[in-house]
Design a protein around this motif. Structure first.
Motif, PDB file in Angstrom:
ATOM      1  N   LYS A 105      12.790  -4.692   2.804  1.00  0.00           N
ATOM      2  CA  LYS A 105      12.237  -5.991   3.174  1.00  0.00           C
ATOM      3  C   LYS A 105      12.306  -6.964   1.992  1.00  0.00           C
ATOM      4  O   LYS A 105      12.671  -8.130   2.144  1.00  0.00           O
ATOM      5  CB  LYS A 105      10.786  -5.802   3.629  1.00  0.00           C
ATOM      6  CG  LYS A 105      10.159  -7.015   4.235  1.00  0.00           C
ATOM      7  CD  LYS A 105       8.801  -6.663   4.805  1.00  0.00           C
ATOM      8  CE  LYS A 105       8.154  -7.871   5.444  1.00  0.00           C
ATOM      9  NZ  LYS A 105       6.846  -7.568   6.017  1.00  0.00           N
ATOM     10  N   SER A 142      -1.613   0.933  -5.060  1.00  0.00           N
ATOM     11  CA  SER A 142      -0.759  -0.102  -4.471  1.00  0.00           C
ATOM     12  C   SER A 142       0.328  -0.472  -5.468  1.00  0.00           C
ATOM     13  O   SER A 142       0.260  -0.110  -6.641  1.00  0.00           O
ATOM     14  CB  SER A 142      -1.584  -1.333  -4.085  1.00  0.00           C
ATOM     15  OG  SER A 142      -2.084  -1.954  -5.232  1.00  0.00           O
ATOM     16  N   ARG A 193       0.827  -1.214   0.000  1.00  0.00           N
ATOM     17  CA  ARG A 193       0.000   0.000   0.000  1.00  0.00           C
ATOM     18  C   ARG A 193       0.860   1.263   0.000  1.00  0.00           C
ATOM     19  O   ARG A 193       0.922   1.996   0.988  1.00  0.00           O
ATOM     20  CB  ARG A 193      -0.931  -0.010   1.211  1.00  0.00           C
ATOM     21  CG  ARG A 193      -2.317  -0.500   0.919  1.00  0.00           C
ATOM     22  CD  ARG A 193      -3.141   0.411   0.027  1.00  0.00           C
ATOM     23  NE  ARG A 193      -3.480   1.642   0.732  1.00  0.00           N
ATOM     24  CZ  ARG A 193      -3.184   2.856   0.293  1.00  0.00           C
ATOM     25  NH1 ARG A 193      -2.574   3.034  -0.835  1.00  0.00           N
ATOM     26  NH2 ARG A 193      -3.512   3.901   0.993  1.00  0.00           N
ATOM     27  N   ILE A 194       1.546   1.485  -1.114  1.00  0.00           N
ATOM     28  CA  ILE A 194       2.286   2.721  -1.327  1.00  0.00           C
ATOM     29  C   ILE A 194       2.170   3.051  -2.815  1.00  0.00           C
ATOM     30  O   ILE A 194       2.100   2.149  -3.653  1.00  0.00           O
ATOM     31  CB  ILE A 194       3.766   2.586  -0.897  1.00  0.00           C
ATOM     32  CG1 ILE A 194       4.472   3.933  -0.984  1.00  0.00           C
ATOM     33  CG2 ILE A 194       4.486   1.545  -1.692  1.00  0.00           C
ATOM     34  CD1 ILE A 194       5.862   3.928  -0.411  1.00  0.00           C
ATOM     35  N   PRO A 229      14.904   8.195   4.882  1.00  0.00           N
ATOM     36  CA  PRO A 229      13.691   8.423   5.682  1.00  0.00           C
ATOM     37  C   PRO A 229      12.408   8.450   4.852  1.00  0.00           C
ATOM     38  O   PRO A 229      11.627   9.388   4.934  1.00  0.00           O
ATOM     39  CB  PRO A 229      13.961   9.789   6.309  1.00  0.00           C
ATOM     40  CG  PRO A 229      14.784  10.481   5.282  1.00  0.00           C
ATOM     41  CD  PRO A 229      15.622   9.426   4.622  1.00  0.00           C
ATOM     42  N   LYS A 230      12.203   7.446   4.033  1.00  0.00           N
ATOM     43  CA  LYS A 230      10.975   7.375   3.242  1.00  0.00           C
ATOM     44  C   LYS A 230      10.289   6.049   3.503  1.00  0.00           C
ATOM     45  O   LYS A 230      10.928   5.060   3.831  1.00  0.00           O
ATOM     46  CB  LYS A 230      11.294   7.505   1.752  1.00  0.00           C
ATOM     47  CG  LYS A 230      11.748   8.900   1.355  1.00  0.00           C
ATOM     48  CD  LYS A 230      11.720   9.042  -0.137  1.00  0.00           C
ATOM     49  CE  LYS A 230      11.936  10.453  -0.564  1.00  0.00           C
ATOM     50  NZ  LYS A 230      10.780  11.305  -0.345  1.00  0.00           N
ATOM     51  N   LYS A 231       8.976   6.037   3.345  1.00  0.00           N
ATOM     52  CA  LYS A 231       8.195   4.833   3.606  1.00  0.00           C
ATOM     53  C   LYS A 231       8.590   3.700   2.654  1.00  0.00           C
ATOM     54  O   LYS A 231       8.638   2.536   3.041  1.00  0.00           O
ATOM     55  CB  LYS A 231       6.714   5.174   3.443  1.00  0.00           C
ATOM     56  CG  LYS A 231       5.766   4.041   3.715  1.00  0.00           C
ATOM     57  CD  LYS A 231       4.336   4.509   3.527  1.00  0.00           C
ATOM     58  CE  LYS A 231       3.351   3.377   3.688  1.00  0.00           C
ATOM     59  NZ  LYS A 231       1.978   3.817   3.450  1.00  0.00           N
ATOM     60  N   GLY A 232       8.894   4.039   1.412  1.00  0.00           N
ATOM     61  CA  GLY A 232       9.253   3.035   0.420  1.00  0.00           C
ATOM     62  C   GLY A 232      10.540   2.297   0.754  1.00  0.00           C
ATOM     63  O   GLY A 232      10.729   1.150   0.340  1.00  0.00           O
ATOM     64  N   ARG A 272      11.469   1.105   3.577  1.00  0.00           N
ATOM     65  CA  ARG A 272      11.161  -0.046   4.434  1.00  0.00           C
ATOM     66  C   ARG A 272      10.690  -1.237   3.600  1.00  0.00           C
ATOM     67  O   ARG A 272      11.138  -2.365   3.792  1.00  0.00           O
ATOM     68  CB  ARG A 272      10.084   0.366   5.438  1.00  0.00           C
ATOM     69  CG  ARG A 272       9.757  -0.678   6.454  1.00  0.00           C
ATOM     70  CD  ARG A 272       8.788  -0.143   7.466  1.00  0.00           C
ATOM     71  NE  ARG A 272       8.066   1.023   6.934  1.00  0.00           N
ATOM     72  CZ  ARG A 272       6.971   1.514   7.458  1.00  0.00           C
ATOM     73  NH1 ARG A 272       6.467   0.984   8.531  1.00  0.00           N
ATOM     74  NH2 ARG A 272       6.375   2.566   6.928  1.00  0.00           N
ATOM     75  N   TYR A 273       9.798  -0.987   2.630  1.00  0.00           N
ATOM     76  CA  TYR A 273       9.265  -2.071   1.811  1.00  0.00           C
ATOM     77  C   TYR A 273      10.306  -2.633   0.845  1.00  0.00           C
ATOM     78  O   TYR A 273      10.403  -3.846   0.659  1.00  0.00           O
ATOM     79  CB  TYR A 273       8.041  -1.588   1.030  1.00  0.00           C
ATOM     80  CG  TYR A 273       6.887  -1.194   1.914  1.00  0.00           C
ATOM     81  CD1 TYR A 273       6.384  -2.079   2.852  1.00  0.00           C
ATOM     82  CD2 TYR A 273       6.302   0.058   1.812  1.00  0.00           C
ATOM     83  CE1 TYR A 273       5.318  -1.727   3.660  1.00  0.00           C
ATOM     84  CE2 TYR A 273       5.236   0.420   2.616  1.00  0.00           C
ATOM     85  CZ  TYR A 273       4.752  -0.480   3.542  1.00  0.00           C
ATOM     86  OH  TYR A 273       3.700  -0.123   4.342  1.00  0.00           O
ATOM     87  N   LYS A 326       6.073   7.024  -5.519  1.00  0.00           N
ATOM     88  CA  LYS A 326       6.861   7.252  -4.305  1.00  0.00           C
ATOM     89  C   LYS A 326       7.864   6.130  -4.086  1.00  0.00           C
ATOM     90  O   LYS A 326       8.984   6.366  -3.636  1.00  0.00           O
ATOM     91  CB  LYS A 326       5.932   7.368  -3.097  1.00  0.00           C
ATOM     92  CG  LYS A 326       5.066   8.599  -3.147  1.00  0.00           C
ATOM     93  CD  LYS A 326       4.140   8.661  -1.970  1.00  0.00           C
ATOM     94  CE  LYS A 326       3.242   9.881  -2.066  1.00  0.00           C
ATOM     95  NZ  LYS A 326       2.294   9.950  -0.950  1.00  0.00           N
ATOM     96  N   ALA A 327       7.474   4.905  -4.409  1.00  0.00           N
ATOM     97  CA  ALA A 327       8.383   3.773  -4.236  1.00  0.00           C
ATOM     98  C   ALA A 327       9.507   3.808  -5.268  1.00  0.00           C
ATOM     99  O   ALA A 327      10.637   3.402  -4.974  1.00  0.00           O
ATOM    100  CB  ALA A 327       7.612   2.468  -4.335  1.00  0.00           C
TER     101      ALA A 327
END
Length: 110
Positions: A49, A100, A11-12, A40-43, A45-46, A16-17
Protein backbone atom coordinates in the motif's frame (compact mmCIF):
# COMPACT_ATOMS: atom_id res chain seq x y z
CA UNK A 1 15.35 12.59 -8.02
CA UNK A 2 13.53 10.43 -5.52
CA UNK A 3 9.95 10.09 -4.38
CA UNK A 4 8.86 8.86 -0.97
CA UNK A 5 5.75 7.78 0.89
CA UNK A 6 5.33 7.19 4.62
CA UNK A 7 2.70 5.15 6.45
CA UNK A 8 2.58 5.80 10.17
CA UNK A 9 1.13 3.99 13.18
CA UNK A 10 0.66 0.65 11.36
CA UNK A 11 -0.35 -2.07 13.83
CA UNK A 12 2.31 -4.64 12.97
CA UNK A 13 5.53 -5.46 14.76
CA UNK A 14 8.54 -3.83 13.07
CA UNK A 15 10.45 -7.11 13.06
CA UNK A 16 7.71 -8.84 11.08
CA UNK A 17 7.43 -5.94 8.64
CA UNK A 18 11.21 -5.85 8.09
CA UNK A 19 11.14 -9.44 6.86
CA UNK A 20 8.95 -8.32 3.95
CA UNK A 21 10.84 -5.05 3.42
CA UNK A 22 14.05 -7.00 2.79
CA UNK A 23 12.36 -8.85 -0.10
CA UNK A 24 11.66 -5.74 -2.19
CA UNK A 25 14.59 -3.46 -1.40
CA UNK A 26 16.49 -2.34 -4.58
CA UNK A 27 14.16 -4.17 -6.98
CA UNK A 28 12.45 -2.70 -10.08
CA UNK A 29 8.96 -1.39 -9.37
CA UNK A 30 7.03 -4.05 -11.31
CA UNK A 31 8.99 -6.90 -9.77
CA UNK A 32 8.53 -5.47 -6.26
CA UNK A 33 4.75 -5.23 -6.73
CA UNK A 34 4.62 -8.84 -7.97
CA UNK A 35 6.66 -10.09 -5.01
CA UNK A 36 4.38 -8.28 -2.55
CA UNK A 37 1.25 -9.56 -4.28
CA UNK A 38 2.27 -13.20 -3.78
CA UNK A 39 3.87 -12.92 -0.34
CA UNK A 40 1.52 -14.45 2.25
CA UNK A 41 2.47 -12.16 5.13
CA UNK A 42 0.54 -9.35 6.78
CA UNK A 43 3.40 -6.90 6.23
CA UNK A 44 3.21 -7.37 2.45
CA UNK A 45 -0.20 -5.69 2.38
CA UNK A 46 1.00 -2.60 4.28
CA UNK A 47 4.29 -2.25 2.40
CA UNK A 48 2.44 -2.73 -0.91
CA UNK A 49 0.00 0.00 0.00
CA UNK A 50 2.85 2.39 0.85
CA UNK A 51 4.69 1.42 -2.36
CA UNK A 52 1.61 2.18 -4.46
CA UNK A 53 1.29 5.53 -2.68
CA UNK A 54 4.90 6.41 -3.56
CA UNK A 55 4.19 5.31 -7.13
CA UNK A 56 1.17 7.64 -7.28
CA UNK A 57 3.29 10.48 -5.86
CA UNK A 58 5.84 9.92 -8.63
CA UNK A 59 3.14 9.77 -11.30
CA UNK A 60 1.40 12.95 -10.15
CA UNK A 61 4.62 14.94 -9.86
CA UNK A 62 5.25 14.30 -13.61
CA UNK A 63 8.99 14.59 -13.16
CA UNK A 64 9.83 10.89 -13.14
CA UNK A 65 9.47 8.24 -15.83
CA UNK A 66 7.27 5.43 -14.48
CA UNK A 67 9.05 2.72 -16.51
CA UNK A 68 12.47 3.37 -14.95
CA UNK A 69 11.50 3.45 -11.26
CA UNK A 70 13.00 1.10 -8.73
CA UNK A 71 12.71 0.74 -4.96
CA UNK A 72 15.73 2.57 -3.59
CA UNK A 73 14.98 1.98 0.07
CA UNK A 74 12.31 0.55 2.36
CA UNK A 75 12.77 1.04 6.05
CA UNK A 76 10.54 0.19 8.96
CA UNK A 77 10.89 2.19 12.16
CA UNK A 78 9.25 1.48 15.46
CA UNK A 79 6.15 3.50 16.35
CA UNK A 80 4.54 3.91 19.77
CA UNK A 81 3.71 0.83 21.78
CA UNK A 82 0.32 0.05 23.27
CA UNK A 83 0.70 -1.39 26.75
CA UNK A 84 -2.06 -3.72 27.87
CA UNK A 85 -2.52 -6.03 30.85
CA UNK A 86 -3.50 -9.69 30.85
CA UNK A 87 -4.80 -11.44 33.96
CA UNK A 88 -2.73 -14.38 35.18
CA UNK A 89 -2.91 -16.94 37.96
CA UNK A 90 -3.20 -16.01 41.66
CA UNK A 91 -4.37 -12.44 41.01
CA UNK A 92 -1.29 -11.38 39.10
CA UNK A 93 -1.09 -9.60 35.77
CA UNK A 94 1.46 -9.56 32.95
CA UNK A 95 2.08 -6.81 30.46
CA UNK A 96 1.27 -7.31 26.77
CA UNK A 97 3.07 -4.92 24.45
CA UNK A 98 1.38 -4.26 21.09
CA UNK A 99 3.95 -2.75 18.76
CA UNK A 100 3.37 -0.42 15.83
CA UNK A 101 5.47 0.62 12.84
CA UNK A 102 6.26 3.57 10.60
CA UNK A 103 6.95 2.36 7.03
CA UNK A 104 8.90 4.53 4.58
CA UNK A 105 9.31 3.65 0.89
CA UNK A 106 11.71 5.60 -1.36
CA UNK A 107 11.57 5.25 -5.16
CA UNK A 108 14.26 6.47 -7.52
CA UNK A 109 14.71 6.64 -11.27
CA UNK A 110 17.45 4.64 -12.98
Amino acid sequence: MEMRAVSKYIRISPTKARLVADLVRSKPLGEALTILKYTPKKGARYIGKTLRSAMANAENSRVMDMDNLFVKNVHVDEGPRLKRWRPRAMGRATRVIKRSSHITVVLEER
